[in-house]
Write a protein that holds these residues in place. Sequence first.
Motif, short mmCIF file in Angstrom:
data_model
loop_
_atom_site.label_atom_id
_atom_site.label_comp_id
_atom_site.label_asym_id
_atom_site.label_seq_id
_atom_site.Cartn_x
_atom_site.Cartn_y
_atom_site.Cartn_z
N VAL A 107 0.83 -1.20 0.00
CA VAL A 107 0.00 0.00 0.00
C VAL A 107 0.86 1.25 0.00
CG1 VAL A 107 -1.86 1.25 1.17
CG2 VAL A 107 -1.72 -1.23 1.38
N ILE A 108 0.49 2.20 -0.86
CA ILE A 108 1.00 3.57 -0.78
C ILE A 108 -0.22 4.43 -0.51
CG2 ILE A 108 2.20 5.44 -1.95
CD1 ILE A 108 3.47 3.36 -3.78
N SER A 109 -0.33 4.95 0.69
CA SER A 109 -1.52 5.69 1.09
C SER A 109 -1.26 7.19 0.95
CB SER A 109 -1.89 5.35 2.54
OG SER A 109 -3.07 5.99 2.91
N VAL A 110 -2.02 7.86 0.08
CA VAL A 110 -1.78 9.28 -0.17
C VAL A 110 -2.96 10.15 0.23
CG1 VAL A 110 -0.19 8.77 -2.04
CG2 VAL A 110 -2.59 9.17 -2.58
N GLY A 111 -4.11 9.55 0.59
CA GLY A 111 -5.26 10.35 0.97
C GLY A 111 -5.78 11.21 -0.17
N THR A 112 -6.53 12.25 0.16
CA THR A 112 -7.13 13.08 -0.89
C THR A 112 -6.87 14.57 -0.70
OG1 THR A 112 -9.20 13.14 0.37
CG2 THR A 112 -9.01 11.46 -1.34
N SER A 113 -6.18 14.97 0.35
CA SER A 113 -5.99 16.39 0.59
C SER A 113 -5.04 17.02 -0.43
CB SER A 113 -5.45 16.63 2.01
OG SER A 113 -4.13 16.15 2.12
N GLY A 114 -4.07 16.24 -0.93
CA GLY A 114 -3.14 16.74 -1.92
C GLY A 114 -2.08 17.67 -1.36
N THR A 115 -2.03 17.85 -0.05
CA THR A 115 -1.05 18.77 0.53
C THR A 115 0.35 18.16 0.54
OG1 THR A 115 -2.76 19.72 1.95
CG2 THR A 115 -0.48 20.12 2.57
N ILE A 116 0.45 16.95 1.04
CA ILE A 116 1.75 16.28 1.12
C ILE A 116 2.08 15.58 -0.19
CG2 ILE A 116 3.04 14.45 2.29
CD1 ILE A 116 1.47 15.11 4.82
N CYS A 117 1.04 15.02 -0.84
CA CYS A 117 1.27 14.30 -2.08
C CYS A 117 0.33 14.82 -3.16
CB CYS A 117 1.08 12.79 -1.88
SG CYS A 117 1.55 11.81 -3.32
N PRO A 118 0.62 15.98 -3.75
CA PRO A 118 -0.19 16.49 -4.85
C PRO A 118 -0.07 15.57 -6.07
CG PRO A 118 1.78 17.81 -4.60
CD PRO A 118 1.75 16.87 -3.43
N MET A 119 -0.95 15.75 -7.02
CA MET A 119 -1.03 14.82 -8.15
C MET A 119 0.27 14.69 -8.94
SD MET A 119 -4.85 15.04 -9.71
CE MET A 119 -6.25 14.39 -8.77
N PRO A 120 1.01 15.79 -9.20
CA PRO A 120 2.27 15.60 -9.93
C PRO A 120 3.25 14.68 -9.20
CG PRO A 120 1.62 17.91 -9.98
CD PRO A 120 0.70 17.22 -9.00
N ARG A 121 3.30 14.81 -7.88
CA ARG A 121 4.18 13.91 -7.13
C ARG A 121 3.67 12.48 -7.19
NH1 ARG A 121 5.60 13.62 -0.65
NH2 ARG A 121 7.39 12.22 -0.91
N LEU A 122 2.33 12.33 -7.14
CA LEU A 122 1.76 10.99 -7.20
C LEU A 122 2.12 10.30 -8.52
CD1 LEU A 122 0.02 8.66 -6.25
CD2 LEU A 122 -2.01 9.95 -6.95
N LEU A 123 2.08 11.05 -9.62
CA LEU A 123 2.47 10.46 -10.89
C LEU A 123 3.91 9.96 -10.84
CD1 LEU A 123 0.86 13.01 -13.38
CD2 LEU A 123 0.18 10.62 -13.03
N GLY A 124 4.77 10.71 -10.14
CA GLY A 124 6.14 10.26 -9.98
C GLY A 124 6.24 8.99 -9.15
N LEU A 125 5.42 8.90 -8.11
CA LEU A 125 5.43 7.70 -7.27
C LEU A 125 4.94 6.48 -8.04
CD1 LEU A 125 4.00 9.07 -3.88
CD2 LEU A 125 6.39 8.56 -4.45
N ILE A 126 3.92 6.69 -8.88
CA ILE A 126 3.41 5.57 -9.69
C ILE A 126 4.51 5.00 -10.56
CG2 ILE A 126 1.86 5.03 -11.63
CD1 ILE A 126 -0.18 6.96 -10.35
N GLU A 127 5.31 5.89 -11.14
CA GLU A 127 6.41 5.44 -11.99
C GLU A 127 7.54 4.84 -11.16
OE1 GLU A 127 9.46 7.32 -15.34
OE2 GLU A 127 7.72 8.47 -14.64
N GLN A 128 7.85 5.49 -10.06
CA GLN A 128 8.99 5.04 -9.24
C GLN A 128 8.76 3.67 -8.64
OE1 GLN A 128 9.88 7.75 -6.05
NE2 GLN A 128 11.46 6.43 -5.15
N TYR A 129 7.55 3.44 -8.12
CA TYR A 129 7.26 2.18 -7.43
C TYR A 129 6.49 1.18 -8.29
CZ TYR A 129 8.77 4.66 -3.27
OH TYR A 129 9.51 5.37 -2.34
N GLU A 130 6.31 1.52 -9.58
CA GLU A 130 5.60 0.63 -10.51
C GLU A 130 4.25 0.20 -9.94
OE1 GLU A 130 8.32 -2.53 -11.51
OE2 GLU A 130 9.49 -1.23 -12.82
N VAL A 131 3.47 1.20 -9.60
CA VAL A 131 2.15 0.98 -9.03
C VAL A 131 1.28 0.24 -10.03
CG1 VAL A 131 0.05 2.14 -8.25
CG2 VAL A 131 2.29 2.95 -7.49
N THR A 132 0.56 -0.78 -9.57
CA THR A 132 -0.27 -1.60 -10.45
C THR A 132 -1.76 -1.37 -10.25
OG1 THR A 132 -0.26 -3.42 -8.86
CG2 THR A 132 1.47 -3.42 -10.56
N ALA A 133 -2.16 -0.77 -9.13
CA ALA A 133 -3.59 -0.59 -8.86
C ALA A 133 -3.82 0.74 -8.16
CB ALA A 133 -4.13 -1.74 -8.00
#
Length: 344
Positions: free
Chosen positions: A103-129
């Motif tokens: 699990v990578i838990s990012v919540g929905t507030s976007g303060t700590i993990c805004p969408m651009p960073r999330l896209l980076g995490l998806i690529e970095q950790y090869e998120v599948t779901a």
Amino acid sequence: MTTTTPIATHYERFLDLLTRGPGAAADGRDAHKARYGERLDPSGASHPVVLTRDEWIRNQIDLTLALGRLLTEDDVVVSAVPYELSFTGAQVDRVTEMVGASVISVGTSGTICPMPRLLGLIEQYEVTALVCSPSFAAELAGLAASLGRRPANSTIRTIVCVGEACSTERLDRIGAAWAARTTALYGTPSTPTVAVACERGALHLCDQRLRAEVRGGARGELLLDGTATGEAVELWPADRRCDCGCESRVLVPLGSMASVVRGPDGLVSAADVERIVFRHRRLAPHFACVVRDGTFHVTCAVTDSQAVDAGAMRRAIRGGIDEALGVEAEVTIVGVQDWSSAPS
């Protein structure tokens, strides 16, 4: 692929948790209050919600059975669902762990993990779901495309949509954007798991623990164990079977009772409007709809604003809603790149 943990193992873990403790009432019911949250009524006022330990665990059992058919121990799952005064985020995280996925838990507030960073995490950790709302999945795909990335080329292969009523047509559009299979889960602020999807994509009521009724006929306000939820649904009659063969009744979420309009043939919801809207091929999976003075105000996005006659599409969508549903709608067309500043 690694196989999922046997379902029997999940049950053994849950049964251990359900063992009665000192919190049990004299009649055997669990009296231990495990989770506190809030729900909002149609006026916007907040009300406390409490789940007992056993209620909390039984909700997790049904969700585990559902996600156990979708995820394996090889999956890396982004959980972008509400935590603040909500049961959904914590439940999704617990259940994802229970089926053995990461699990990578990012919540929905976007303060700590805004969408651009999330896209980076998806690529970095090869998120599948990805577990999130339909709006979040659509907006994330749009952002990726605006940054020159192709969502369909990402490692995401499963998207589980929660938190919003979403038509099959829109789910398919989201799935096409990501080249992923999509499914939905349904819950209310007081009962986080009410219906789960079968292999055909239909949502089946968890009727082994919930008594559901609909006020007003087949379509109307959902009552769970006699308590009004403020949610509009369609509940199939007991003698109508899903093609999957499951005997549990099919439930179709329609959104909140505050967002339905009385049409010539009964209640009309934003989910009904959504089905009409997504008959148009050139639309991205973005969609917003609110009711003001009995009129649906719809905002949707085109994939290529240069190749579309926005005025003609607006008239076609408005006319299609009127013809199919007998209700009025005001339609705004924007480009995907303009979505964040579009009216809602």
